[in-house]
Design a protein around this motif. Sequence first.
Motif, PDB file in Angstrom:
ATOM      1  N   THR A   6       2.451 -55.455  -7.317  1.00  0.00           N
ATOM      2  CA  THR A   6       1.988 -56.317  -6.072  1.00  0.00           C
ATOM      3  C   THR A   6       2.028 -57.891  -5.688  1.00  0.00           C
ATOM      4  N   GLY A   7       2.804 -58.145  -6.854  1.00  0.00           N
ATOM      5  CA  GLY A   7       2.310 -59.576  -6.051  1.00  0.00           C
ATOM      6  C   GLY A   7       1.484 -60.212  -6.518  1.00  0.00           C
ATOM      7  N   GLU A   8       1.353 -61.490  -6.785  1.00  0.00           N
ATOM      8  CA  GLU A   8       0.948 -62.251  -7.139  1.00  0.00           C
ATOM      9  C   GLU A   8      -0.524 -62.685  -6.310  1.00  0.00           C
ATOM     10  N   PRO A   9      -1.943 -63.030  -6.499  1.00  0.00           N
ATOM     11  CA  PRO A   9      -3.193 -62.974  -5.830  1.00  0.00           C
ATOM     12  C   PRO A   9      -2.687 -64.079  -4.743  1.00  0.00           C
ATOM     13  N   ARG A  10      -3.298 -63.500  -3.621  1.00  0.00           N
ATOM     14  CA  ARG A  10      -3.299 -64.916  -2.584  1.00  0.00           C
ATOM     15  C   ARG A  10      -4.582 -65.334  -1.534  1.00  0.00           C
ATOM     16  N   TYR A  11      -5.354 -64.887  -1.601  1.00  0.00           N
ATOM     17  CA  TYR A  11      -6.711 -64.112  -0.527  1.00  0.00           C
ATOM     18  C   TYR A  11      -7.765 -64.391  -1.102  1.00  0.00           C
ATOM     19  N   THR A  12      -8.788 -65.300  -1.237  1.00  0.00           N
ATOM     20  CA  THR A  12      -9.944 -64.806  -1.267  1.00  0.00           C
ATOM     21  C   THR A  12     -10.565 -63.479  -0.729  1.00  0.00           C
ATOM     22  N   ASP A  43     -12.975 -67.581  -5.592  1.00  0.00           N
ATOM     23  CA  ASP A  43     -11.666 -67.040  -6.650  1.00  0.00           C
ATOM     24  C   ASP A  43     -10.199 -66.184  -5.449  1.00  0.00           C
ATOM     25  N   LYS A  44      -8.816 -66.281  -5.539  1.00  0.00           N
ATOM     26  CA  LYS A  44      -8.361 -65.117  -4.980  1.00  0.00           C
ATOM     27  C   LYS A  44      -8.282 -64.313  -5.787  1.00  0.00           C
ATOM     28  N   ILE A  45      -8.093 -63.289  -5.653  1.00  0.00           N
ATOM     29  CA  ILE A  45      -7.748 -61.602  -5.873  1.00  0.00           C
ATOM     30  C   ILE A  45      -7.701 -60.776  -5.130  1.00  0.00           C
ATOM     31  N   PHE A  46      -6.777 -61.547  -4.122  1.00  0.00           N
ATOM     32  CA  PHE A  46      -6.117 -60.302  -3.205  1.00  0.00           C
ATOM     33  C   PHE A  46      -5.003 -60.176  -3.028  1.00  0.00           C
ATOM     34  N   THR A  47      -3.760 -59.371  -3.276  1.00  0.00           N
ATOM     35  CA  THR A  47      -2.238 -59.899  -2.789  1.00  0.00           C
ATOM     36  C   THR A  47      -1.959 -59.211  -1.246  1.00  0.00           C
ATOM     37  N   GLU A  48      -0.932 -59.576  -1.373  1.00  0.00           N
ATOM     38  CA  GLU A  48      -0.139 -59.005   0.006  1.00  0.00           C
ATOM     39  C   GLU A  48      -0.157 -57.582   0.099  1.00  0.00           C
ATOM     40  N   ALA A  49      -0.363 -56.485  -1.033  1.00  0.00           N
ATOM     41  CA  ALA A  49      -0.227 -55.261  -0.842  1.00  0.00           C
ATOM     42  C   ALA A  49      -1.579 -54.950  -0.625  1.00  0.00           C
ATOM     43  N   ASP A  50      -2.428 -55.286  -1.425  1.00  0.00           N
ATOM     44  CA  ASP A  50      -3.772 -55.224  -1.036  1.00  0.00           C
ATOM     45  C   ASP A  50      -4.037 -55.189   0.433  1.00  0.00           C
ATOM     46  N   LEU A  51      -3.429 -56.893   1.137  1.00  0.00           N
ATOM     47  CA  LEU A  51      -3.842 -56.818   2.448  1.00  0.00           C
ATOM     48  C   LEU A  51      -3.248 -55.850   3.562  1.00  0.00           C
TER      49      LEU A  51
END
Length: 310
Positions: A6-12, A43-51
């Motif tokens: 899923t990649g690293e978290p990038r978004y709050t 906290d940045k808890i969402f990834t690009e896949a989540d987006l």
Amino acid sequence: MTAPGTGEPRYTRDELVAELGLSPEYAEKIWNAFGFARTSTPDKIFTEADLDALRLFADSENTMPQTAQVATARAIGQTMARLADWQADQLREFDRDPDVPFTIDQMSAALGQVQQLIWRRHLALALDHGVELESDESHDLVVGFADIVGYTSLSRRIALDELEQLLESFEENAFEIIVANGGHVIKTLGDAVMFTAHHPSEAAAIAIAIHRLSESDDIPPLRVGLARGRVLSRLGDVFGEPVNIAARLAGSARPGTILVDDAVAIGLVEDERFYLRSIPSLNVRGYRRLKAKTLEANKYYDGPVAGGTR
């Protein structure tokens, strides 16, 4: 911790809402429906896949009413919250065991992967086999309730670990029987299992086999109620009068017996595997003269009655 692939978290959370172009009010409503407090976090808890996944969910607003979106989010949130609570207890227990060589992070990552695998398989089966699981649709189904007689008093007399073993044994065997006979488990309700079947013969076979579970010392006497009619299938659950009647019949059944309504009985009249016996009308909550019959296996029938074994 990041799930595989899923990649690293990038978004709050607020950054995610901005990327999706959602109004803060609607985002709060969905966030709350998923089961989370209406508070922001840095906290940045969402990834690009989540987006990407949430963008598809958000875009469905053009084709799905907002109320349906919120209901879907609530169903997902409630299911995941219950599952996560149980899993957290299990992971903490494993983490305290010195013989378990894995960390909580390792076990959580593996559990997430297995969970995805099992969910994909169940979804594929549901899409392939049955209109029964479609949302917001009315279907003609048999609804069944099976529960443990005297569970409340029993739970006060035995230790918690014994109670857990009892419920686990009952659920495991009941699930196996229901699936083996073409039924579908809707949910468990403490000491009870609610299920559906397309045909009275399937539901009857399930009920007979479930009763046979109490022939051993592991499971106390059981009782089952079956009712047939139009039900609303919505978000994995079913609603309607057959649900109410099946629950009333199960509650009125004596230990070791099965009660069925007239609609189920009519569907079984020509099935020689089963024997139906009339009983006086029942006076239960919501129904003053509820007609019912007891269902038994026909002892003179030589063929198989039900699938699923202990």
